[in-house]
Design a protein around this motif. Structure first.
Motif, PDB file in Angstrom:
ATOM      1  N   VAL A   1      -8.876  -6.683  -4.057  1.00  0.00           N
ATOM      2  CA  VAL A   1      -8.055  -7.192  -3.244  1.00  0.00           C
ATOM      3  C   VAL A   1      -8.129  -8.301  -2.688  1.00  0.00           C
ATOM      4  CG1 VAL A   1      -7.501  -6.398  -0.929  1.00  0.00           C
ATOM      5  CG2 VAL A   1      -7.980  -5.043  -2.401  1.00  0.00           C
ATOM      6  N   THR A   2      -7.849  -9.567  -2.280  1.00  0.00           N
ATOM      7  CA  THR A   2      -8.381 -11.199  -1.555  1.00  0.00           C
ATOM      8  C   THR A   2      -7.694 -10.838  -0.836  1.00  0.00           C
ATOM      9  OG1 THR A   2      -6.538 -12.111  -3.016  1.00  0.00           O
ATOM     10  CG2 THR A   2      -8.668 -11.630  -4.010  1.00  0.00           C
ATOM     11  N   ALA A   3      -7.760 -11.920   0.081  1.00  0.00           N
ATOM     12  CA  ALA A   3      -7.001 -12.454   1.225  1.00  0.00           C
ATOM     13  C   ALA A   3      -5.686 -12.637   1.590  1.00  0.00           C
ATOM     14  CB  ALA A   3      -8.150 -13.436   1.635  1.00  0.00           C
ATOM     15  N   THR A   4      -4.936 -12.870   0.797  1.00  0.00           N
ATOM     16  CA  THR A   4      -3.409 -13.024   0.487  1.00  0.00           C
ATOM     17  C   THR A   4      -3.266 -12.204  -1.106  1.00  0.00           C
ATOM     18  OG1 THR A   4      -4.435 -15.216  -1.532  1.00  0.00           O
ATOM     19  CG2 THR A   4      -3.623 -15.639   1.166  1.00  0.00           C
ATOM     20  N   THR A   5      -3.777 -11.238  -2.650  1.00  0.00           N
ATOM     21  CA  THR A   5      -3.425 -10.839  -2.944  1.00  0.00           C
ATOM     22  C   THR A   5      -3.493  -9.233  -3.321  1.00  0.00           C
ATOM     23  OG1 THR A   5      -5.165 -11.285  -4.980  1.00  0.00           O
ATOM     24  CG2 THR A   5      -2.739 -12.957  -4.746  1.00  0.00           C
ATOM     25  N   TYR A   6      -2.482  -8.230  -4.372  1.00  0.00           N
ATOM     26  CA  TYR A   6      -3.468  -7.429  -4.394  1.00  0.00           C
ATOM     27  C   TYR A   6      -3.342  -6.614  -5.868  1.00  0.00           C
ATOM     28  CZ  TYR A   6      -4.000  -5.094   0.504  1.00  0.00           C
ATOM     29  OH  TYR A   6      -4.148  -4.927   1.763  1.00  0.00           O
ATOM     30  N   THR A   7      -4.280  -6.258  -6.179  1.00  0.00           N
ATOM     31  CA  THR A   7      -3.229  -5.807  -8.013  1.00  0.00           C
ATOM     32  C   THR A   7      -3.325  -4.521  -7.739  1.00  0.00           C
ATOM     33  OG1 THR A   7      -4.266  -7.846  -8.533  1.00  0.00           O
ATOM     34  CG2 THR A   7      -4.913  -5.938 -10.549  1.00  0.00           C
ATOM     35  N   VAL A   8      -2.657  -4.313  -8.325  1.00  0.00           N
ATOM     36  CA  VAL A   8      -1.986  -2.967  -8.489  1.00  0.00           C
ATOM     37  C   VAL A   8      -1.823  -1.668  -9.714  1.00  0.00           C
ATOM     38  CG1 VAL A   8      -0.110  -1.022  -7.641  1.00  0.00           C
ATOM     39  CG2 VAL A   8      -0.790  -2.937  -6.153  1.00  0.00           C
ATOM     40  N   GLN A   9      -2.802  -1.009 -10.392  1.00  0.00           N
ATOM     41  CA  GLN A   9      -2.641  -0.677 -11.532  1.00  0.00           C
ATOM     42  C   GLN A   9      -1.554   0.806 -11.474  1.00  0.00           C
ATOM     43  OE1 GLN A   9      -6.710   0.456 -13.719  1.00  0.00           O
ATOM     44  NE2 GLN A   9      -6.043   2.504 -13.094  1.00  0.00           N
ATOM     45  N   LEU A  10      -0.886   0.793 -12.059  1.00  0.00           N
ATOM     46  CA  LEU A  10       0.304   2.648 -12.716  1.00  0.00           C
ATOM     47  C   LEU A  10       0.042   3.029 -13.552  1.00  0.00           C
ATOM     48  CD1 LEU A  10       2.688  -0.020 -10.260  1.00  0.00           C
ATOM     49  CD2 LEU A  10       2.608   2.881  -9.884  1.00  0.00           C
ATOM     50  N   ALA A  11       0.370   3.817 -13.818  1.00  0.00           N
ATOM     51  CA  ALA A  11       0.071   4.727 -15.411  1.00  0.00           C
ATOM     52  C   ALA A  11       1.466   5.357 -15.385  1.00  0.00           C
ATOM     53  CB  ALA A  11      -1.179   5.005 -15.786  1.00  0.00           C
TER      54      ALA A  11
ATOM     55  N   LYS B   1       0.367  -1.827  -0.135  1.00  0.00           N
ATOM     56  CA  LYS B   1       0.526  -0.207   0.066  1.00  0.00           C
ATOM     57  C   LYS B   1       0.976   1.154  -0.113  1.00  0.00           C
ATOM     58  CE  LYS B   1      -3.926  -1.919   2.522  1.00  0.00           C
ATOM     59  NZ  LYS B   1      -5.211  -1.507   3.111  1.00  0.00           N
ATOM     60  N   ARG B   2       1.880   1.150   0.703  1.00  0.00           N
ATOM     61  CA  ARG B   2       2.605   2.335   1.380  1.00  0.00           C
ATOM     62  C   ARG B   2       3.626   2.561  -0.371  1.00  0.00           C
ATOM     63  NH1 ARG B   2       4.180   0.940   6.275  1.00  0.00           N
ATOM     64  NH2 ARG B   2       5.735  -0.083   6.331  1.00  0.00           N
ATOM     65  N   THR B   3       4.240   1.523  -1.340  1.00  0.00           N
ATOM     66  CA  THR B   3       5.169   1.770  -2.227  1.00  0.00           C
ATOM     67  C   THR B   3       3.896   1.823  -3.409  1.00  0.00           C
ATOM     68  OG1 THR B   3       6.595   0.065  -1.158  1.00  0.00           O
ATOM     69  CG2 THR B   3       6.134   0.843  -3.548  1.00  0.00           C
ATOM     70  N   SER B   4       3.029   1.721  -3.323  1.00  0.00           N
ATOM     71  CA  SER B   4       1.493   2.029  -4.527  1.00  0.00           C
ATOM     72  C   SER B   4       1.137   3.404  -4.037  1.00  0.00           C
ATOM     73  CB  SER B   4       0.266   1.260  -4.430  1.00  0.00           C
ATOM     74  OG  SER B   4       0.479   0.042  -4.283  1.00  0.00           O
ATOM     75  N   ASP B   5       1.139   3.950  -2.886  1.00  0.00           N
ATOM     76  CA  ASP B   5       1.151   5.328  -2.457  1.00  0.00           C
ATOM     77  C   ASP B   5       2.253   6.127  -3.238  1.00  0.00           C
ATOM     78  OD1 ASP B   5      -1.547   4.597  -1.516  1.00  0.00           O
ATOM     79  OD2 ASP B   5      -0.903   5.271   0.244  1.00  0.00           O
ATOM     80  N   ILE B   6       3.173   5.971  -3.437  1.00  0.00           N
ATOM     81  CA  ILE B   6       4.366   6.714  -3.442  1.00  0.00           C
ATOM     82  C   ILE B   6       4.232   6.892  -5.014  1.00  0.00           C
ATOM     83  CG2 ILE B   6       7.203   6.613  -3.523  1.00  0.00           C
ATOM     84  CD1 ILE B   6       6.849   5.139  -0.188  1.00  0.00           C
ATOM     85  N   PHE B   7       4.235   5.796  -5.875  1.00  0.00           N
ATOM     86  CA  PHE B   7       4.242   5.607  -6.502  1.00  0.00           C
ATOM     87  C   PHE B   7       2.805   6.201  -7.938  1.00  0.00           C
ATOM     88  CE2 PHE B   7       7.573   3.103  -6.365  1.00  0.00           C
ATOM     89  CZ  PHE B   7       8.820   3.541  -7.128  1.00  0.00           C
ATOM     90  N   ARG B   8       2.432   6.722  -7.025  1.00  0.00           N
ATOM     91  CA  ARG B   8       0.597   6.963  -7.432  1.00  0.00           C
ATOM     92  C   ARG B   8      -0.607   5.883  -7.333  1.00  0.00           C
ATOM     93  NH1 ARG B   8       2.441  12.983 -10.292  1.00  0.00           N
ATOM     94  NH2 ARG B   8       2.634  13.102  -7.737  1.00  0.00           N
TER      95      ARG B   8
END
Length: 163
Positions: free
Chosen positions: A115-125, A102-109
């Motif tokens: 979201v699942t119990a064991t995974t996140y899928t992150v979108q970056l542009a 979550k912190r790293t995703s916020d830093i990179f916008r």
């Protein structure tokens, strides 16, 4: 050197095949390729990212201009331009890793889009370098899957690729 070549071409069956065939026949490598219709339904815009010396890029643009379906060719890297790429990355997210992602995703916008119990899928542009930096920051251990669209780009300012 990396070049982003933008091609305006007829929106006809087989047009993309002829462009890709040209690269294949001349042994030019395509690093990424994006194609979509433009505001004019008869035209498509193709963006090719390739590597090569100035001489090789000149050959590519000359050969592309010879294709019947190609209307206009521009090497975006010759001038000021904007480039973006979309990436979705599925990450293992358990325990303390959830907060770190979550912190790293916020830093990179970035945005966590699943979201699942064991995974996140992150979108970056953003620029390809930014997406590469996110992958480096996350580390390869938690990466389950990565999908990227390839580069799309526009010239900055008043300059446009049109008829």
């Amino acid at each position: 050197m990396r070049h982003i070549i933008s091609v305006l071409m007829e929106n006809e069956p087989g047009a993309l095949s002829r462009v890709v065939g040209l690269f294949s026949q001349r042994n030019f490598n395509i690093e990424s390729l994006t194609v979509a219709p433009t505001e004019d339904s008869t035209l498509s815009r193709l963006t090719v990212t390739t590597l090569g010396s100035d001489r090789v890029i000149e050959q590519i643009t000359k050969q592309l201009n010879k294709l019947i379906d190609v209307v206009k060719v521009v090497d975006l890297t010759e001038g000021d331009h904007i480039e973006r790429e979309l990436m979705m990355i599925k990450l293992k997210a358990t325990g303390q890793m959830r907060d770190e992602i979550k912190r790293t995703s916020d830093i990179f916008r970035g945005q966590i889009i699943d979201v699942t119990a064991t995974t996140y899928t992150v979108q970056l542009a953003g620029a390809s370098d930014k997406l590469d930096a996110f992958i480096d920051a996350i580390g390869s251990a938690g990466i389950m899957e990565v999908v990227r669209t390839g580069v799309s780009g526009l010239s900055r300012g008043e300059k446009v690729l049109s008829l």
